[in-house]
Design an enzyme around this catalytic site. Structure first.
Site, mmCIF file in Angstrom:
data_model
loop_
_atom_site.group_PDB
_atom_site.id
_atom_site.type_symbol
_atom_site.label_atom_id
_atom_site.label_comp_id
_atom_site.label_asym_id
_atom_site.label_seq_id
_atom_site.Cartn_x
_atom_site.Cartn_y
_atom_site.Cartn_z
ATOM 1 C CG ASN A 9 -1.812 1.322 1.319
ATOM 2 O OD1 ASN A 9 -1.607 1.811 0.381
ATOM 3 N ND2 ASN A 9 -2.481 1.362 2.355
ATOM 4 C CE LYS A 11 -0.490 3.258 4.744
ATOM 5 N NZ LYS A 11 -0.190 3.406 6.036
ATOM 6 C CG HIS A 98 -5.982 1.894 5.522
ATOM 7 N ND1 HIS A 98 -5.504 2.952 6.183
ATOM 8 C CD2 HIS A 98 -5.079 1.077 5.171
ATOM 9 C CE1 HIS A 98 -4.249 2.489 6.687
ATOM 10 N NE2 HIS A 98 -3.840 1.426 5.743
ATOM 11 C CD GLU A 100 -3.029 5.662 6.682
ATOM 12 O OE1 GLU A 100 -3.037 5.659 5.460
ATOM 13 O OE2 GLU A 100 -1.958 5.003 7.351
ATOM 14 C CD GLU A 170 -3.700 -2.378 7.239
ATOM 15 O OE1 GLU A 170 -2.559 -2.794 6.586
ATOM 16 O OE2 GLU A 170 -4.379 -1.332 6.983
ATOM 17 N N GLY A 176 2.233 2.204 10.679
ATOM 18 C CA GLY A 176 3.288 3.317 10.782
ATOM 19 C C GLY A 176 4.084 3.914 12.129
ATOM 20 C CB SER A 216 4.938 -1.993 11.896
ATOM 21 O OG SER A 216 4.720 -0.270 12.446
HETATM 22 P P1 13P Z 1 3.057 0.535 7.627
HETATM 23 O O1 13P Z 1 3.624 -1.068 6.962
HETATM 24 O O2 13P Z 1 3.633 1.587 7.156
HETATM 25 O O3 13P Z 1 2.939 0.249 9.058
HETATM 26 O O4 13P Z 1 1.468 0.667 6.988
HETATM 27 C C1 13P Z 1 0.576 -0.441 7.229
HETATM 28 C C2 13P Z 1 -0.571 -0.079 6.374
HETATM 29 O O5 13P Z 1 -1.375 0.838 6.445
HETATM 30 C C3 13P Z 1 -1.016 -0.717 5.051
HETATM 31 O O6 13P Z 1 -2.014 -0.469 4.670
#
Ligand code: 13P
Length: 253
Positions: A9, A11, A98, A100, A170, A176, A216
């Site tokens: 992803n 982003k 997601h 976010e 997740e 992150g 992560s």
């Molecule tokens: P990270 O791997 O950067 O923690 O992000 C995970 C994520 O949100 C994947 O959709």
């Protein structure tokens, strides 16, 4: 046998030329690899990159995912991107719900349910994200939180379409942050998610669904996560932007 999936992803990162370069270099690696039929490699790119990235990879090896789609099918929704538009560019998957999007853009489970339905209507595979916040982990409500997300987000998904759906657990506190769920914490939740899917549909269906872990995931923790029975792969954020890391995570599976 369940599909094993490594999904990136990206982003909101990379310009189109940088994204194409990254997709091409990942493609170059996989062009020399014979993938087992049940292993899927997916890269989730910004909308603006879908066209160029689908043209830069061998789609028999690497599938392109969008990171969102509209809950609406078409019409006066300025700035929205419909599922059929995504499909028309050659993407095969869509990341939906997601954290976010839930937290920053106010997406609710009922909006997510509609987005999933639009994916299925257009023969796209949704990757449904679920997961609890740090507060919900600490107050012990995390199983209920994830169960409620699944029941509500899958409200429009029938037995046929659930088999065309990927689930990604997740935990928000692990995204992150560098704080990964331990393999035991992740396995415990994945097993629970499979149980919830069995309750909504049936056990046979639950056993066929791929459940990815995200939060992560890095080359040095991927293998111990993927060894767990109910963890069928990863949804990778930061580490998917580095070709070497993404490939090492693939090698871990
Ligand atoms: P990270 O791997 O950067 O923690 O992000 C995970 C994520 O949100 C994947 O959709």
């Amino acid at each position: 046998m369940r599909n094993k999936i490594i999904a990136g992803n990206w982003k909101m990162n990379t310009l189109v030329n940088q994204g194409v370069q990254l997709a091409s270099s990942i493609n170059e690696y996989f062009s020399n690899i014979k993938l087992a039929p049940h292993v899927k490699i997916i890269i989730g790119v910004p909308f603006t990159h879908i066209d160029a990235c689908t043209k830069s990879v061998d789609f028999t090896k690497i599938a392109i995912a969008a990171q969102n789609c509209s809950q609406y099918e078409k019409g006066a929704y300025t700035g929205e991107v419909a599922a059929d538009m995504i499909k028309s560019l050659g993407a095969q998957y869509v990341i939906v719900g997601h954290s976010e999007r839930r937290q920053i853009f106010g997406e609710t489970d009922s909006i997510i349910a509609q987005k999933i339905a639009n994916c299925h209507k257009n023969a796209l595979f949704p990757i449904l994200c679920c997961g609890e916040t740090e507060g919900e982990r600490d107050d012990g409500s995390y199983f209920d939180v994830v169960k409620n997300q699944l029941i509500a987000s899958l409200a429009l998904t029938d037995k046929f379409n659930i088999l065309r759906t990927v689930i990604a657990y997740e935990p928000v506190w692990a995204i992150g942050t560098g704080k990964t769920a331990s393999p035991e914490q992740a396995q415990e939740m994945h097993e629970y998610i499979r149980k919830v899917i069995a309750e909504i549909y049936n056990k046979d269906i639950a056993d066929q669904i791929s459940i990815l872990y995200g939060g992560s995931v890095k080359p040095d923790n991927a293998a111990e996560l993927f060894l767990k029975d109910d963890i069928d792969g990863g949804l990778i954020g930061g580490a998917s932007l580095k070709k070497e890391d993404f490939i090492k995570i693939y090698q871990a599976i």
